[in-house]
Enzyme design. Structure first.
Site, PDB file in Angstrom:
ATOM      1  N   ASP A   9     -28.433  50.338 -11.109  1.00 41.26           N
ATOM      2  CA  ASP A   9     -28.967  49.205 -11.802  1.00 41.26           C
ATOM      3  C   ASP A   9     -30.003  49.597 -12.914  1.00 41.26           C
ATOM      4  OD1 ASP A   9     -29.789  46.725 -12.551  1.00 41.26           O
ATOM      5  OD2 ASP A   9     -30.732  45.932 -10.517  1.00 41.26           O
ATOM      6  N   ASP A 105     -24.980  45.417 -16.195  1.00 36.90           N
ATOM      7  CA  ASP A 105     -25.920  46.581 -16.091  1.00 36.90           C
ATOM      8  C   ASP A 105     -25.977  47.181 -14.529  1.00 36.90           C
ATOM      9  OD1 ASP A 105     -26.644  44.146 -14.874  1.00 36.90           O
ATOM     10  OD2 ASP A 105     -28.917  44.376 -15.038  1.00 36.90           O
ATOM     11  N   GLU A 106     -25.010  46.903 -13.647  1.00 38.71           N
ATOM     12  CA  GLU A 106     -24.906  47.364 -12.510  1.00 38.71           C
ATOM     13  C   GLU A 106     -23.575  47.893 -12.025  1.00 38.71           C
ATOM     14  OE1 GLU A 106     -26.164  44.595  -9.377  1.00 38.71           O
ATOM     15  OE2 GLU A 106     -27.721  43.586 -10.632  1.00 38.71           O
TER      16      GLU A 106
HETATM   17 MG   LIG Z   1     -30.612  45.249 -14.108  1.00 41.17          MG
END
Ligand SMILES: [Mg+2]
Length: 411
Positions: A9, A105-106
């Site tokens: 993350d 973002d992950e």
């Molecule tokens: Mg994040």
């Protein structure tokens, strides 16, 4: 074979990219927000120092400034965020092809079988974390576990720039004390229902009879019981098998209220171009369009219709949005914000021609024009070529309205 799943993350992603882009921002309170001039602009992401002072995603700019007097507000730059996201994924791909994105973002990574080559799960996680920091200037939090649900919980536990291992031996100690809503798929409504029955933690879910959970939550209840007990066997998708998003949309809150349907039409035209660009980038076609209109009193009206033909073409998306604006919307109040959303998306390569009676000639001509415009924008920048209607002063954040009587929009 022992499964080893990582969940990586990127920390404070948008704000971190802004700090990499502009090193002067490093270590300062930074928030990526919608339009600063607009009092309805909200915080989309914040840097670690801003976070420490209580700035939250979803705060209005005003609220955020109240918490943090020296807050530096920057506008989002989604194209650059996308580029960084891809750069980080290319680092992940040195270890496995099984990479499943969850938002920009992950990612989950399945590195089972790889651990003997480069060390165990923890060692690989540390190596990836260091590479991301050295090569991009961004930091990630990593969860290492034997399934996706626990790996995701792990990446949430220590932030920023840290690794957490949740193993078969320690999950009862590490996971069961957490509130149920920390677990993926436990939304606000599910958590409320669980709380009604005194089920507060993930451990409470694990210890409840699965049949009872099924009774109060449906099939989802059984799944949650399984996840809480570490029984999540769902695979990590291959990097090329991107899941299709439910929708792609672009919206805007205007600097000044839009006073006529013609002004609104121009904004809709701009948004259609942006949505089209995003669809193209994802190699997707839309089959439906929704127009959301927020009026001056903040009530939201939504209208939708199907496209004739699955498309990512800006003009065709615009035509449906325009029809919704002119034919379905009843003008009562001035307009504050507009969103064009495309849904029921299909992969470009999976698409088959569905409607034989569709005017394919016009569709193809429009596609040629659209492709050409897109090529120019790619080569020279987004603002080098735009729709004629922009010349008549829309109330987009790029410029104030200068014309009071406007000719009809032309696309
Ligand atoms: Mg994040």
């Amino acid at each position: 074979m022992k499964r080893i799943i990582l969940h990586c993350d990127l920390n404070n992603f948008y704000a971190s990219v802004e700090c990499v882009k502009n090193p002067q921002l490093k270590g300062k309170c930074v928030a990526v927000c919608g339009s600063e001039d607009d009092r309805h602009g909200i915080v989309l992401a914040k840097s670690q120092p801003a976070k420490m002072l209580g700035v939250k995603t979803g705060d209005t700019i005003l609220e955020a400034r109240r918490k943090c007097g020296n807050l530096i507000v920057v506008r989002p730059d989604f194209d650059t965020y996308y580029d960084y996201s891809e750069k980080v994924k290319s680092i992940y791909s040195r270890y496995t092809d099984l990479i499943e994105s969850f938002g920009m973002d992950e990612c989950w990574l399945d590195i089972s079988g790889n651990e003997n080559l480069s060390g165990d799960g923890l060692a690989i996680a540390e190596e990836i974390r260091n590479s991301v920091r050295e090569e991009t200037g961004l930091t990630i939090s990593v969860g290492v576990s034997f399934n996706k649900v626990f790996a995701k919980l792990g990446s949430d536990m220590k932030k920023p720039d840290a690794t957490t291992v949740i193993s078969k031996e320690n999950y009862k100690d590490k996971v069961w004390c957490l509130n149920a809503n920390e677990m993926i798929f436990v939304g606000r409504r599910t958590f409320k229902t669980l709380q009604k029955y005194g089920i507060i933690t993930i451990g409470d879910i694990a210890r409840t009879q699965p049949d009872f959970l099924k009774k109060i939550l449906g099939k989802n209840g059984f799944d949650l019981w399984a996840y809480a007990n570490g029984l999540d066997f769902s695979p990590v998708s291959h990097i090329d098998s991107k899941p299709i998003p439910q929708s792609i949309s672009r919206g805007i809150t205007c600097m000044e209220s839009l006073l006529s349907v013609y002004e609104a039409e121009r904004v809709v035209a701009e948004l259609s171009v942006k949505v089209s660009k995003n669809l193209r980038r994802e190699h997707l076609l839309a089959t439906g369009v929704q127009l959301a209109i927020k009026e001056d009193n903040l009530t939201v009206q939504q209208y939708s219709d199907n496209l004739e033909f699955p498309t990512h073409n800006a003009k065709e998306i615009y035509e449906v949005s325009q029809k919704l604006l002119f034919q379905k919307h009843i003008w009562k109040r001035n307009i504050r914000a507009l969103t064009v959303r495309t849904y029921n998306l299909v992969k470009e390569e999976n698409y088959q021609q569905l409607h034989i009676d569709f005017d394919i000639d016009t569709h193809e001509k429009v596609c040629v024009v659209d492709n050409t415009l897109n090529g120019i924008r790619k080569k020279l920048g987004n603002d080098k070529i735009f729709n004629g209607c922009r010349l008549y002063g829309t109330k987009m954040p790029t410029g104030k309205s200068e014309h009071s009587s406007l000719p009809p929009a032309s696309f």
